[in-house]
Design a protein around this motif. Structure first.
Motif, PDB file in Angstrom:
ATOM      1  N   MET A  16      66.072 -36.132 -43.774  1.00 43.94           N
ATOM      2  CA  MET A  16      64.720 -36.413 -43.286  1.00 43.94           C
ATOM      3  C   MET A  16      64.727 -36.764 -41.800  1.00 43.94           C
ATOM      4  O   MET A  16      63.840 -36.336 -41.058  1.00 43.94           O
ATOM      5  CB  MET A  16      64.083 -37.533 -44.101  1.00 43.94           C
ATOM      6  N   ASP A  17      65.734 -37.506 -41.351  1.00 43.62           N
ATOM      7  CA  ASP A  17      65.858 -37.803 -39.921  1.00 43.62           C
ATOM      8  C   ASP A  17      66.062 -36.512 -39.130  1.00 43.62           C
ATOM      9  O   ASP A  17      65.488 -36.330 -38.051  1.00 43.62           O
ATOM     10  CB  ASP A  17      67.022 -38.759 -39.658  1.00 43.62           C
ATOM     11  N   ALA A  18      66.878 -35.611 -39.676  1.00 44.81           N
ATOM     12  CA  ALA A  18      67.122 -34.326 -39.000  1.00 44.81           C
ATOM     13  C   ALA A  18      65.841 -33.503 -38.934  1.00 44.81           C
ATOM     14  O   ALA A  18      65.557 -32.874 -37.913  1.00 44.81           O
ATOM     15  CB  ALA A  18      68.226 -33.558 -39.722  1.00 44.81           C
ATOM     16  N   CYS A  19      65.057 -33.510 -40.028  1.00 46.50           N
ATOM     17  CA  CYS A  19      63.777 -32.791 -40.008  1.00 46.50           C
ATOM     18  C   CYS A  19      62.913 -33.297 -38.859  1.00 46.50           C
ATOM     19  O   CYS A  19      62.340 -32.501 -38.104  1.00 46.50           O
ATOM     20  CB  CYS A  19      63.054 -32.960 -41.346  1.00 46.50           C
ATOM     21  N   THR A  20      62.814 -34.599 -38.700  1.00 45.65           N
ATOM     22  CA  THR A  20      62.000 -35.197 -37.648  1.00 45.65           C
ATOM     23  C   THR A  20      62.542 -34.855 -36.258  1.00 45.65           C
ATOM     24  O   THR A  20      61.772 -34.744 -35.303  1.00 45.65           O
ATOM     25  CB  THR A  20      61.902 -36.720 -37.842  1.00 45.65           C
ATOM     26  N   SER A  21      63.843 -34.646 -36.142  1.00 49.13           N
ATOM     27  CA  SER A  21      64.434 -34.341 -34.835  1.00 49.13           C
ATOM     28  C   SER A  21      63.967 -32.996 -34.295  1.00 49.13           C
ATOM     29  O   SER A  21      63.997 -32.768 -33.087  1.00 49.13           O
ATOM     30  CB  SER A  21      65.966 -34.326 -34.930  1.00 49.13           C
ATOM     31  N   GLY A  22      63.558 -32.085 -35.193  1.00 48.30           N
ATOM     32  CA  GLY A  22      63.152 -30.756 -34.759  1.00 48.30           C
ATOM     33  C   GLY A  22      64.312 -29.829 -34.448  1.00 48.30           C
ATOM     34  O   GLY A  22      64.106 -28.715 -33.964  1.00 48.30           O
ATOM     35  N   ASP A  23      65.520 -30.254 -34.750  1.00 48.53           N
ATOM     36  CA  ASP A  23      66.717 -29.462 -34.481  1.00 48.53           C
ATOM     37  C   ASP A  23      67.132 -28.732 -35.764  1.00 48.53           C
ATOM     38  O   ASP A  23      67.624 -29.364 -36.695  1.00 48.53           O
ATOM     39  CB  ASP A  23      67.842 -30.382 -34.012  1.00 48.53           C
ATOM     40  N   PRO A  24      66.939 -27.413 -35.830  1.00 47.31           N
ATOM     41  CA  PRO A  24      67.253 -26.704 -37.067  1.00 47.31           C
ATOM     42  C   PRO A  24      68.728 -26.784 -37.456  1.00 47.31           C
ATOM     43  O   PRO A  24      69.052 -26.796 -38.645  1.00 47.31           O
ATOM     44  CB  PRO A  24      66.825 -25.258 -36.789  1.00 47.31           C
ATOM     45  N   ASP A  25      69.631 -26.871 -36.479  1.00 42.57           N
ATOM     46  CA  ASP A  25      71.051 -27.005 -36.810  1.00 42.57           C
ATOM     47  C   ASP A  25      71.324 -28.341 -37.508  1.00 42.57           C
ATOM     48  O   ASP A  25      72.113 -28.401 -38.456  1.00 42.57           O
ATOM     49  CB  ASP A  25      71.917 -26.897 -35.556  1.00 42.57           C
ATOM     50  N   ALA A  26      70.661 -29.397 -37.035  1.00 40.44           N
ATOM     51  CA  ALA A  26      70.834 -30.716 -37.646  1.00 40.44           C
ATOM     52  C   ALA A  26      70.292 -30.734 -39.075  1.00 40.44           C
ATOM     53  O   ALA A  26      70.831 -31.420 -39.940  1.00 40.44           O
ATOM     54  CB  ALA A  26      70.144 -31.785 -36.799  1.00 40.44           C
ATOM     55  N   VAL A  27      69.237 -29.984 -39.336  1.00 44.10           N
ATOM     56  CA  VAL A  27      68.664 -29.898 -40.689  1.00 44.10           C
ATOM     57  C   VAL A  27      69.567 -29.069 -41.588  1.00 44.10           C
ATOM     58  O   VAL A  27      69.894 -29.466 -42.719  1.00 44.10           O
ATOM     59  CB  VAL A  27      67.239 -29.296 -40.657  1.00 44.10           C
ATOM     60  N   ALA A  28      70.002 -27.923 -41.110  1.00 46.43           N
ATOM     61  CA  ALA A  28      70.749 -26.967 -41.927  1.00 46.43           C
ATOM     62  C   ALA A  28      72.052 -27.538 -42.469  1.00 46.43           C
ATOM     63  O   ALA A  28      72.478 -27.143 -43.566  1.00 46.43           O
ATOM     64  CB  ALA A  28      71.009 -25.694 -41.131  1.00 46.43           C
ATOM     65  N   ILE A  29      72.692 -28.455 -41.770  1.00 44.04           N
ATOM     66  CA  ILE A  29      73.976 -28.979 -42.248  1.00 44.04           C
ATOM     67  C   ILE A  29      73.841 -29.795 -43.531  1.00 44.04           C
ATOM     68  O   ILE A  29      74.837 -30.055 -44.194  1.00 44.04           O
ATOM     69  CB  ILE A  29      74.719 -29.809 -41.175  1.00 44.04           C
ATOM     70  N   HIS A  30      72.625 -30.154 -43.904  1.00 43.25           N
ATOM     71  CA  HIS A  30      72.405 -30.934 -45.124  1.00 43.25           C
ATOM     72  C   HIS A  30      72.061 -30.059 -46.324  1.00 43.25           C
ATOM     73  O   HIS A  30      71.949 -30.552 -47.449  1.00 43.25           O
ATOM     74  CB  HIS A  30      71.290 -31.951 -44.898  1.00 43.25           C
ATOM     75  N   LEU A  31      71.892 -28.769 -46.092  1.00 40.42           N
ATOM     76  CA  LEU A  31      71.408 -27.856 -47.128  1.00 40.42           C
ATOM     77  C   LEU A  31      72.454 -26.801 -47.476  1.00 40.42           C
ATOM     78  O   LEU A  31      73.154 -26.304 -46.593  1.00 40.42           O
ATOM     79  CB  LEU A  31      70.151 -27.141 -46.629  1.00 40.42           C
ATOM     80  N   GLY A  51      68.897 -22.284 -46.879  1.00 36.97           N
ATOM     81  CA  GLY A  51      69.026 -23.491 -46.069  1.00 36.97           C
ATOM     82  C   GLY A  51      68.616 -23.293 -44.627  1.00 36.97           C
ATOM     83  O   GLY A  51      67.928 -24.127 -44.037  1.00 36.97           O
ATOM     84  N   ARG A  52      69.015 -22.180 -44.050  1.00 37.73           N
ATOM     85  CA  ARG A  52      68.673 -21.931 -42.642  1.00 37.73           C
ATOM     86  C   ARG A  52      67.167 -21.720 -42.481  1.00 37.73           C
ATOM     87  O   ARG A  52      66.564 -22.197 -41.518  1.00 37.73           O
ATOM     88  CB  ARG A  52      69.456 -20.719 -42.122  1.00 37.73           C
ATOM     89  N   TYR A  53      66.569 -20.998 -43.419  1.00 37.98           N
ATOM     90  CA  TYR A  53      65.131 -20.747 -43.347  1.00 37.98           C
ATOM     91  C   TYR A  53      64.355 -22.061 -43.448  1.00 37.98           C
ATOM     92  O   TYR A  53      63.410 -22.300 -42.687  1.00 37.98           O
ATOM     93  CB  TYR A  53      64.707 -19.787 -44.454  1.00 37.98           C
ATOM     94  N   ILE A  54      64.756 -22.919 -44.369  1.00 35.25           N
ATOM     95  CA  ILE A  54      64.107 -24.229 -44.516  1.00 35.25           C
ATOM     96  C   ILE A  54      64.209 -24.997 -43.199  1.00 35.25           C
ATOM     97  O   ILE A  54      63.217 -25.559 -42.707  1.00 35.25           O
ATOM     98  CB  ILE A  54      64.743 -25.026 -45.671  1.00 35.25           C
ATOM     99  N   ALA A  55      65.387 -25.008 -42.614  1.00 31.44           N
ATOM    100  CA  ALA A  55      65.609 -25.732 -41.360  1.00 31.44           C
ATOM    101  C   ALA A  55      64.726 -25.199 -40.231  1.00 31.44           C
ATOM    102  O   ALA A  55      64.118 -25.975 -39.482  1.00 31.44           O
ATOM    103  CB  ALA A  55      67.086 -25.626 -40.969  1.00 31.44           C
ATOM    104  N   GLU A  56      64.633 -23.883 -40.128  1.00 30.67           N
ATOM    105  CA  GLU A  56      63.804 -23.274 -39.082  1.00 30.67           C
ATOM    106  C   GLU A  56      62.327 -23.598 -39.275  1.00 30.67           C
ATOM    107  O   GLU A  56      61.611 -23.846 -38.292  1.00 30.67           O
ATOM    108  CB  GLU A  56      64.005 -21.756 -39.056  1.00 30.67           C
TER     109      GLU A  56
END
Length: 147
Positions: A16-31, A51-56
């Motif tokens: 959730m913190d990564a989602c808020t950061s707006g950084d898709p790479d930071a989000v994708a590492i959790h998925l 996972g990558r699509y969700i992050a983007e």
């Protein structure tokens, strides 16, 4: 690999913190690569697959709508590799606050494989089935009628 309650809780918070950061790479590492995010019908053109699509997609919403999230409460079940969080989504550009919960499933490495989002909002009276879009309830063994 044994996954602890603290591991699951930490993963959800970090995601959730990564989602808020707006950084898709930071989000994708959790998925996981094949993660799926389910939503109520007609929300965000869901379900989102990959996972990558969700992050983007989350990164796009941060850029275009000022989205930010908080994790307000969390419960985990390491034996089932699952967690539930209660969250707040601040859609800052629209001045909207959306509250809800998500059910998370994890793989053996502790990556998120599935997210099922449920929103705190009024029932849509035009629908006779209020379910997640694209989620196969019958296939998963959910009841289709009262017992």
């Amino acid at each position: 690999m044994t996954i602890s309650a603290a591991d699951l809780e930490s993963r959800v918070q970090a995601y959730m913190d990564a989602c808020t950061s707006g950084d898709p790479d930071a989000v994708a590492i959790h998925l996981s690569a094949d993660a799926v995010h389910y939503f109520p019908p007609d929300m965000y053109d869901g379900p989102w697959r990959g996972g990558r699509y969700i992050a983007e997609r989350w990164a796009e919403l941060v850029r275009t709508r000022g989205s930010a999230w908080t994790v307000d409460a969390i419960a985990v079940d390491p034996g089932r590799r699952s967690a539930v969080s209660e969250w707040t989504h601040f859609k800052q550009a629209a001045g909207v606050v959306l509250r809800g919960t998500e059910w998370y499933e994890f793989d053996e490495d502790g990556l998120i494989t599935e997210i099922r989002a449920y929103y705190a909002s009024p029932q849509d009276k035009s629908l006779n089935r209020l379910e997640l879009g694209g989620f196969d309830y019958a296939e998963r063994g959910y009841p289709q009628q009262p017992a």
